[in-house]
Motif scaffolding. Structure first.
Motif, mmCIF file in Angstrom:
data_model
loop_
_atom_site.group_PDB
_atom_site.id
_atom_site.type_symbol
_atom_site.label_atom_id
_atom_site.label_comp_id
_atom_site.label_asym_id
_atom_site.label_seq_id
_atom_site.Cartn_x
_atom_site.Cartn_y
_atom_site.Cartn_z
ATOM 1 N N GLY A 184 -117.761 -19.498 -47.046
ATOM 2 C CA GLY A 184 -116.795 -19.418 -48.139
ATOM 3 C C GLY A 184 -116.096 -18.091 -48.271
ATOM 4 O O GLY A 184 -115.431 -17.848 -49.267
ATOM 5 N N GLY A 185 -116.218 -17.181 -47.307
ATOM 6 C CA GLY A 185 -115.480 -15.921 -47.358
ATOM 7 C C GLY A 185 -114.022 -16.142 -46.991
ATOM 8 O O GLY A 185 -113.617 -17.267 -46.678
ATOM 9 N N PRO A 186 -113.236 -15.070 -47.009
ATOM 10 C CA PRO A 186 -111.814 -15.224 -46.657
ATOM 11 C C PRO A 186 -111.606 -15.774 -45.245
ATOM 12 O O PRO A 186 -110.624 -16.447 -44.985
ATOM 13 N N MET A 187 -112.553 -15.474 -44.354
ATOM 14 C CA MET A 187 -112.364 -15.934 -42.975
ATOM 15 C C MET A 187 -112.589 -17.438 -42.813
ATOM 16 O O MET A 187 -112.417 -17.982 -41.729
ATOM 17 N N LYS A 188 -112.959 -18.088 -43.908
ATOM 18 C CA LYS A 188 -113.137 -19.543 -43.873
ATOM 19 C C LYS A 188 -111.883 -20.230 -43.335
ATOM 20 O O LYS A 188 -111.952 -21.273 -42.698
ATOM 21 N N HIS A 189 -110.720 -19.591 -43.592
ATOM 22 C CA HIS A 189 -109.476 -20.241 -43.177
ATOM 23 C C HIS A 189 -109.427 -20.472 -41.683
ATOM 24 O O HIS A 189 -108.824 -21.433 -41.218
ATOM 25 N N ALA A 190 -110.083 -19.598 -40.929
ATOM 26 C CA ALA A 190 -110.027 -19.743 -39.473
ATOM 27 C C ALA A 190 -110.853 -20.941 -39.031
ATOM 28 O O ALA A 190 -110.391 -21.781 -38.249
ATOM 29 N N PHE A 191 -112.041 -21.039 -39.585
ATOM 30 C CA PHE A 191 -112.944 -22.134 -39.212
ATOM 31 C C PHE A 191 -112.412 -23.480 -39.704
ATOM 32 O O PHE A 191 -112.186 -24.409 -38.926
ATOM 33 N N ALA A 192 -112.167 -23.559 -41.038
ATOM 34 C CA ALA A 192 -111.695 -24.826 -41.602
ATOM 35 C C ALA A 192 -110.295 -25.141 -41.082
ATOM 36 O O ALA A 192 -109.970 -26.303 -40.815
ATOM 37 N N GLY A 193 -109.484 -24.089 -40.921
ATOM 38 C CA GLY A 193 -108.113 -24.308 -40.475
ATOM 39 C C GLY A 193 -108.070 -24.931 -39.090
ATOM 40 O O GLY A 193 -107.286 -25.845 -38.844
ATOM 41 N N ALA A 194 -108.922 -24.445 -38.202
ATOM 42 C CA ALA A 194 -108.925 -24.983 -36.842
ATOM 43 C C ALA A 194 -109.289 -26.468 -36.863
ATOM 44 O O ALA A 194 -108.628 -27.302 -36.226
ATOM 45 N N LEU A 195 -110.323 -26.800 -37.627
ATOM 46 C CA LEU A 195 -110.731 -28.208 -37.673
ATOM 47 C C LEU A 195 -109.701 -29.050 -38.419
ATOM 48 O O LEU A 195 -109.478 -30.222 -38.097
ATOM 49 N N HIS A 196 -109.075 -28.433 -39.428
ATOM 50 C CA HIS A 196 -108.023 -29.139 -40.170
ATOM 51 C C HIS A 196 -106.881 -29.507 -39.229
ATOM 52 O O HIS A 196 -106.347 -30.625 -39.290
ATOM 53 N N LEU A 197 -106.525 -28.583 -38.349
ATOM 54 C CA LEU A 197 -105.476 -28.891 -37.379
ATOM 55 C C LEU A 197 -105.918 -30.022 -36.452
ATOM 56 O O LEU A 197 -105.131 -30.882 -36.085
ATOM 57 N N ALA A 198 -107.193 -30.026 -36.123
ATOM 58 C CA ALA A 198 -107.689 -31.044 -35.197
ATOM 59 C C ALA A 198 -107.673 -32.423 -35.845
ATOM 60 O O ALA A 198 -107.307 -33.413 -35.205
ATOM 61 N N TRP A 199 -108.068 -32.494 -37.102
ATOM 62 C CA TRP A 199 -108.234 -33.807 -37.736
ATOM 63 C C TRP A 199 -107.274 -33.981 -38.905
ATOM 64 O O TRP A 199 -107.609 -34.564 -39.938
#
Lengths: 653, 257
Positions: A184-199
């Motif tokens: 849940g830190g600011p870097m969450k965007h990288a992890f969730a963002g990558a999967l969000h792009l995938a799905w």
């Protein structure tokens, strides 16, 4: 000592990251099922990230370069650090590569830090202000720790003191950048963002595609919730999408409702959904609040209702009703989050389950149900505007080239002028056209944006049934809302048509030399892009080409094209009428006035109505059809070739 | 909210411009009033076709079910309604003033009250309180006037447009709600069977001649009460004298011949 400490730190952080990732994934999966291409999406992800997402970020050159350096440096440095320090592969070349990656990341992080010195209001503060420090700490710590590996410094350089300092630095860095990513830190965007792009729920958007039509509710499935009441009523990949938010506030800067002081901020809304996803209160949100609403008073959880009509929950209803569905937020979002889908999903629950459409909403919906038009006019009067025009009817002609979709503007005296002008153009070009007449009904646009999916589907199905009796090649409409709904939203219900906006069609007619046009006389002109024509359907060129053909050089507004500001008339916003500090059309009129134009060309009945509602003195408002009809030259005898207008006037791009 | 046993009678309405079936405006207001008094415990009653989907619009206001006394079109609703209400233990029955479809005579509340022997309040605007078997209500009079009445329970009240506007009908609860049909003895409406229906002619409107010369006079003309002119107030007279005065007026007006 570092040689033992670094692997422990690295692998501990990685382990925690994996644990957090699993936990986060299960949180998303609390949402309703959605069909995704699991493997295909993952394989397509790098391309979506490097191409589609980069295109959006690239609009802000400073940020795109900063991001390439920081993110690229980090990914490289992290991978190399795991190899070099994690597995202890002390190779000089790898060491130098790692040093290079650290330098790249460091430079990027410096620019991140610079942007954070006097951040614009749209950026979130709080943990986001910590991020550049963490990035610097990570890159510097690994840089120094890698110097001995590269052979620049002796292995035991600095002794215990430096080792301890470096260990702290590395620990800070990997905390933020490894497991902060999934906890849940600011870097969450990288992890969730990558999967969000995938799905992503609209995978058609990638690779230059466009997907803007709202997705239909399955009303036959009695088990499915009617819209979204609680966060878990979203599909799981919507929840994932919310988590991808990087809180850059581009949406906030573009949102007309936010600028007007209405209680909506798209960024805060998405963050509230994240709060709902994980449970808690919005007290930690470090960005701009909803105008007029204090932070820290709202809270929610995955299984708690998002809106409490009697009190406070996660989001207030008026926040959801402030949206004009102009899609400016979606257009700006570098993470490709679908704000409008989420808002309409929540509106659906309020309308279909709670019967809580505010202000005139209920009346308009009742009218649509009982009279097929939002004004409650007698349906028999739908063709009164054309009483003297002798319009051909589909019921008589059965088969035509162009079906002219009139729209509900038929009941509005201002819009009737536009419609009559367009009929004049059609007749001048000898187009084989007809109207549905009394068989036409409201397209369902307003009902759908107000969340009344049932009424939308009822109207749509009856329109589709009417049209299925006849043969035509294409539908042309003067109303971008009807145009969008017919083109992009009837398909799911079985109606597939080729639909054109009247500006596109007039552009075609001009290109085919079917119109004998003079030149526009009068002052300077600017053009206002309707959201449902531009952002929703990507048509920016045809209206400008038509204006150019009649000798108008458009004085562009600062916010035009895909950045055009909404007139305030979309999404049922004039009906729900949530108060703000100023009116959206007034703001748009200021944009128009700044160009110094004496006339603004529009292509939408809503925009016309909203902009004409601004008090004078202001520029005049005319539909493109009116402008073209004004300069129509009486057709010469059909035998001889029409005197060509000036060649440059016929140029069409 | 009270623990009152309230029944609202509902009918199928017709939209004024399209004629399409809808929830009737006044009946929906009666439901609204009932919902504000009894919440979800409000009971709905309709005499007619239980398969009529339009009735669901009332359920969409937030009610789980509606009792429907199954009748073919043209049957007399009055006896079955009276029969049902007599045994339902209702303390307050709410209706609209006039149906939008069918006969629409506006007589139903009066005839029901007569058959049940209950008091009738027309133009109910608000129920202020209910205690000890008595209700204190506000009755709507023209031009926004209100009359406070005390009525013993049970009673019937009809509402018109002075009652609070009906809440929105939502699709979800409307779809989930149950129309509970019950069989009743079918009573033919002999009057309707013999009588001939003819379209109403719009009543000619008196032209309004404005003689006012100043703004103040125009304001006065626009807001003044329609004055009947004549009439007299009888106070403290004997029953005999009062009856004679009324009789004399009815003869004068041509009501009695």
């Amino acid at each position: 000592m570092l040689n033992t400490l670094l692997p422990i730190l690295l692998f501990a952080a990685l382990g925690l990251a994996v644990l957090g990732a699993g936990k986060r994934f299960l949180m998303w999966r609390r949402g309703r099922p959605a069909k995704v291409d699991w493997l295909g999406g993952l394989l397509a992800m790098p391309r979506r990230y490097l191409v589609d997402l980069h295109h959006v970020v690239e609009r802000d050159k400073y940020m795109s370069r900063t991001h390439v350096a920081t993110a690229g440096g980090f990914v490289l440095a992290a991978l190399l650090a795991i190899v070099v320090h994690g597995f202890g592969l002390h190779n000089r070349i790898l060491g130098f590569a790692l040093l290079g990656a650290c330098v790249l990341m460091f430079v990027g992080a410096l620019f991140v830090a610079k942007r954070r010195r006097n951040p614009p209001a749209r950026l979130s503060k709080g943990p986001w202000n910590r991020l550049p420090k963490s990035l610097l700490m990570f890159s510097v710590s690994f840089f120094i720790a890698t110097l001995p590996v590269a052979g620049v410094l002796p292995a035991d350089f600095g002794g215990w003191m430096l080792a301890a300092v470096l260990a702290v630095g590395v620990a800070w860095g990997v905390s933020e950048l490894f497991f902060g990513m999934t906890w849940g830190g600011p870097m969450k965007h990288a992890f969730a963002g990558a999967l969000h792009l995938a799905w992503h729920r609209r995978s058609e958007r990638f690779g230059g595609g466009r997907s803007t039509g709202l997705k239909a509710l399955d009303l036959d499935d009695r088990q499915a919730p009617l819209g979204v009441e609680k966060p878990t009523d979203f599909t799981w990949n919507q929840l994932l999408g919310f988590d991808a938010c990087v809180q850059c506030g581009k949406c906030e800067a573009a949102c007309p409702a936010f600028a007007a002081g209405q209680p909506l901020n798209p960024k805060k809304l998405i963050q509230d959904m994240v709060v709902g996803l994980a449970g808690g209160s919005d007290a930690k949100f470090a960005g701009s609040p909803y105008p007029g609403k204090a932070i820290g008073e709202h809270s929610g959880g995955p299984h708690l209702p998002i809106v409490n009509l009697g009190g406070k929950a996660l989001v207030d209803a008026e926040t959801l009703w402030s949206c004009t569905t102009c899609r400016a937020c979606v257009e700006e979002c570098p993470m490709m989050i679908e704000h409008v889908d989420a808002i309409v999903d929540m509106r659906r629950h309020l309308t279909l389950e709670k019967g809580a459409t505010p202000n005139k909403g209920a009346e308009v919906l009742d009218n649509l149900i009982a009279t097929d038009n939002p004004g409650g006019f007698a349906p028999g009067g739908r063709l009164n505007w054309a009483a003297d025009l002798d319009l051909p009817l589909m019921s008589e002609k059965k088969s035509v080239d162009v079906l002219f979709w009139v729209g509900d503007g038929a009941f509005d005296m201002r819009n009737q002028r536009t419609l009559r002008a367009f009929v004049k153009v059609l007749k001048a070009a000898n187009v084989d056209f007809a109207v549905l007449g009394l068989e036409e009904r409201d397209s369902g646009d307003v009902a759908r944006r107000l969340g009344d999916e049932a009424t939308f589907q009822a109207l749509a199905k009856r329109n589709i049934a009417s049209m299925s009796q006849y043969r035509f090649n294409k539908i042309v409409s003067c109303d971008p809302h009807s145009f969008h709904v017919l083109k992009n939203e009837y398909g799911e219900l079985g109606g597939h048509y080729q639909v054109l906006h009247h500006s596109t069609y007039m552009d075609e007619l001009i290109g085919a030399e079917k119109l004998n046009l003079g030149q526009h006389k009068g002052g300077s002109v600017t053009y206002h892009d309707p959201c449902y024509l531009g952002r929703y359907n990507g048509e920016y060129e045809a209206p400008r080409a038509v204006l150019k053909a009649i000798g108008i050089e458009v004085k562009e507004m600062e916010r035009s094209g895909f950045r055009s500001r909404c007139c305030g008339g979309g999404g049922g916003a004039p009906i729900t009428d949530i108060p703000g500090k100023q009116r959206i059309p007034d703001m748009r009129m200021v944009d128009i006035q700044q160009t110094g134009a004496e006339l603004v060309a529009v292509g939408c009945p809503q925009c016309t109505a909203m902009l004409e509602g601004v008090v004078e003195p202001r520029p005049q408002i005319k539909d493109i059809a009116e402008l073209v009809a004004d300069v129509l030259l009486e057709a010469p005898a059909p035998a001889k070739k029409p005197v060509p207008a000036k060649p440059e006037a016929l140029e069409v791009h | 909210m009270t623990d009152l046993n309230i029944i609202t009678l509902v009918s199928v309405g017709a939209h004024p411009t399209s004629g399409r079936a809808r929830r009737a405006e006044q009946d929906a207001r009666a439901v609204e009033l009932g919902l504000r008094l009894a919440g979800e415990r409000l009971q709905l009653l309709h005499a007619g076709d239980p398969r009529e989907e339009t009735l669901r619009a009332y359920l969409g206001m937030g009610l789980g079910e509606m009792a429907v006394l199954e009748q073919p079109p043209g049957a007399d609703a009055l006896p079955v309604l009276a029969d049902y209400l007599r045994h339902a233990g209702a303390q307050l029955v709410l209706t609209g003033s006039q149906a939008e479809t069918g006969e629409g005579s506006g007589m139903l509340p009066f005839l029901l009250a007569e058959q049940l022997g209950w008091p009738l309040v027309v133009g109910l605007a608000e129920v202020e309180k209910i205690e000890k078997g008595q209700a204190q209500v506000l009755q709507a009079l023209p031009r926004g006037q209100r009359r406070r009445l005390k009525v013993r329970l049970p009673f019937i009240a009809s509402v018109d447009n002075a009652a609070p506007a009906a809440r929105q009908s939502a699709f979800g609860p409307a779809r989930r709600g149950q129309l509970q049909a019950s069989e009743v003895a079918i009573v033919d409406d002999s009057l309707l069977a013999e009588a001939q229906l003819q379209a109403a002619r719009p009543r000619p409107k008196r032209l309004k001649v404005i003689k006012a010369k100043t703004g103040a006079e125009r304001m006065k003309a626009a807001t003044a009460k329609a004055s009947g002119g004549g009439g007299q107030v009888l106070k403290d007279v004997s029953a005999q004298a009062g009856a004679e005065a009324i009789f004399k007026l009815l003869v004068e007006e041509g009501v009695l011949r």
